[in-house]
Motif scaffolding. Structure first.
Motif, PDB file in Angstrom:
ATOM      1  N   VAL A 251       9.142   0.075  -4.693  1.00  0.00           N
ATOM      2  CA  VAL A 251      10.537   0.062  -4.687  1.00  0.00           C
ATOM      3  C   VAL A 251      11.016   1.107  -3.440  1.00  0.00           C
ATOM      4  O   VAL A 251      12.006   0.677  -2.679  1.00  0.00           O
ATOM      5  CB  VAL A 251      11.109   0.997  -6.104  1.00  0.00           C
ATOM      6  N   LEU A 252      10.191   1.973  -3.085  1.00  0.00           N
ATOM      7  CA  LEU A 252      10.312   2.892  -1.942  1.00  0.00           C
ATOM      8  C   LEU A 252      10.147   1.945  -0.504  1.00  0.00           C
ATOM      9  O   LEU A 252      11.160   2.200   0.064  1.00  0.00           O
ATOM     10  CB  LEU A 252       9.481   3.870  -2.026  1.00  0.00           C
ATOM     11  N   LYS A 255      13.128  -0.479  -0.168  1.00  0.00           N
ATOM     12  CA  LYS A 255      14.178  -0.030   0.149  1.00  0.00           C
ATOM     13  C   LYS A 255      14.273   0.519   1.707  1.00  0.00           C
ATOM     14  O   LYS A 255      15.340   0.559   2.423  1.00  0.00           O
ATOM     15  CB  LYS A 255      14.617   1.238  -0.556  1.00  0.00           C
ATOM     16  N   THR A 286      16.093   6.564  -3.521  1.00  0.00           N
ATOM     17  CA  THR A 286      15.126   6.017  -4.756  1.00  0.00           C
ATOM     18  C   THR A 286      14.374   7.200  -5.417  1.00  0.00           C
ATOM     19  O   THR A 286      13.501   7.070  -6.400  1.00  0.00           O
ATOM     20  CB  THR A 286      14.194   5.138  -4.005  1.00  0.00           C
TER      21      THR A 286
END
Length: 359
Positions: A251-252, A255, A286
């Motif tokens: 996810v990081l 992003k 995040t």
């Protein structure tokens, strides 16, 4: 990049007519002029080993390679998945991204990684074909190029569009490795290892990183993401990162890529034209989804602290793990600072690197 000082040659011959009044002196004068001309030809076009023109050989000419066309084709077709599988040990890959002007820094970094017995896990993401061929010629399987190749002449000039293009690819590479199922440590090659960093990766967090601020923290400082300053910004460094192949780490990275895609390079913001501001935005946006861990400042000091605070360095001696030669701009300046602090090892210890002496 700092310019090399130009060499000037002053004539040792007088301009007075008396210098040429004697016919018997003319052959000597002509001979000396001929010798001076030969000196200029061989001294400029073919510099001697100690010449300033050979201090950075990669800037004068490309590194030579004896690879056959078939071997070059093989390495051009080599994929990140194949390369990661080849180098991974204990499910972990150590990654750096390098363009050919920085091959001496790669070699310097590799010497220190080798001293900690982790060189076999290193994967060099080559940003040009010179790097791809040279690394794989000397150290087969440890370099991969993910097209398109970048312009190596501009990719190392901080603040340039080439530098932005160079760093903007970083999270894409890291995400790909995570999706292949590996832990991944990323390092810039203007670093040196003094100890094994893996023993400092405590717990099982998604992402580990370092603070780029030079202000001294307590030895027992918090490992949480620092709060934003009065400008709403954090200053986490994107040059030393460790990630586990978890949902949070992915996810990081996604992003980070998203933030970079919305950041357009321009001359007016050229000193922010790298991937670090976008990394900090991604971290803050995040943080509620990702298990983050701020590494110890004393173990992973930045150049703004380590090279500028002699008292702190003495007080924390033997606690430093990876030194980052940042807070200074320019290839020549970085090399000189490493030399001044005894951290430039290539000249005397190149054979400790798996690349050996680069030619």
């Amino acid at each position: 990049m700092a310019q090399q000082p130009k060499r000037t040659i002053q004539s040792s011959f007088s301009s007075s007519p008396r210098s040429y009044s004697s016919f018997s002196n003319r052959p000597i004068t002509l001979l000396l002029l001929l010798l001076l001309a030969l000196f200029l030809i061989f001294g400029v076009l073919l510099p001697w080993p100690g010449s300033p023109l050979l201090l950075f050989p990669n800037r004068v000419s490309s590194y030579s390679t004896s690879l056959s066309p078939e071997a070059k084709s093989k390495w051009r077709d080599y994929t990140l998945a194949e390369a990661a599988k080849f180098v991974a040990k204990n499910g972990t890959v150590i990654v750096c991204a390098v363009s050919s002007p920085f091959l001496p820094f790669l070699n310097n970094w590799l010497i220190t990684v080798s001293r900690q017995k982790h060189q076999d896990q290193v994967l060099v993401i080559a940003e040009d074909y010179t790097t791809l061929y040279k690394v794989n010629e000397n150290w087969p399987g440890h370099a991969v190029l993910i097209p398109p190749a970048l312009d190596s002449k501009t990719a190392h000039s901080f603040g340039s569009q080439g530098f932005f293009n160079f760093t903007a690819r970083r999270p894409q590479h890291l995400l790909h490795i995570l999706e292949l199922g590996y832990n991944v440590m990323y390092n810039d090659v203007d670093m040196v290892w003094l100890q094994d960093p893996f023993q400092y990766l405590e717990g099982s967090h998604d992402a580990y990183f370092t603070d780029d601020k030079p202000e001294i923290k307590p030895l027992n400082h918090s490992h949480d993401l620092p709060p934003p300053d009065q400008n709403g910004e954090t200053y986490i460094c994107s040059c030393m990162i460790y990630l586990r192949p978890t949902k949070g780490a992915k996810v990081l990275m996604k992003k980070w890529i998203e933030e970079l895609e919305s950041q357009v390079w321009s001359e007016s913001i050229r000193f922010k034209a790298n991937d670090q501001p976008a990394f900090n935005l991604a971290l803050n946006k995040t943080a509620h989804l990702v298990d983050l861990y701020l590494l110890s400042q004393v173990a992973f000091p930045k150049g703004g602290l380590y090279f500028n605070n002699e008292t702190w360095v003495k007080e924390t001696k033997a606690k430093h793990v990876i030194i980052h030669n940042n807070y200074i701009i320019g290839y020549d300046k970085k090399m000189k600072r490493f030399q001044e602090y005894g951290l430039w090892l290539v000249d005397d210890h190149a054979l400790e690197s798996p690349l050996g002496k680069l030619q």
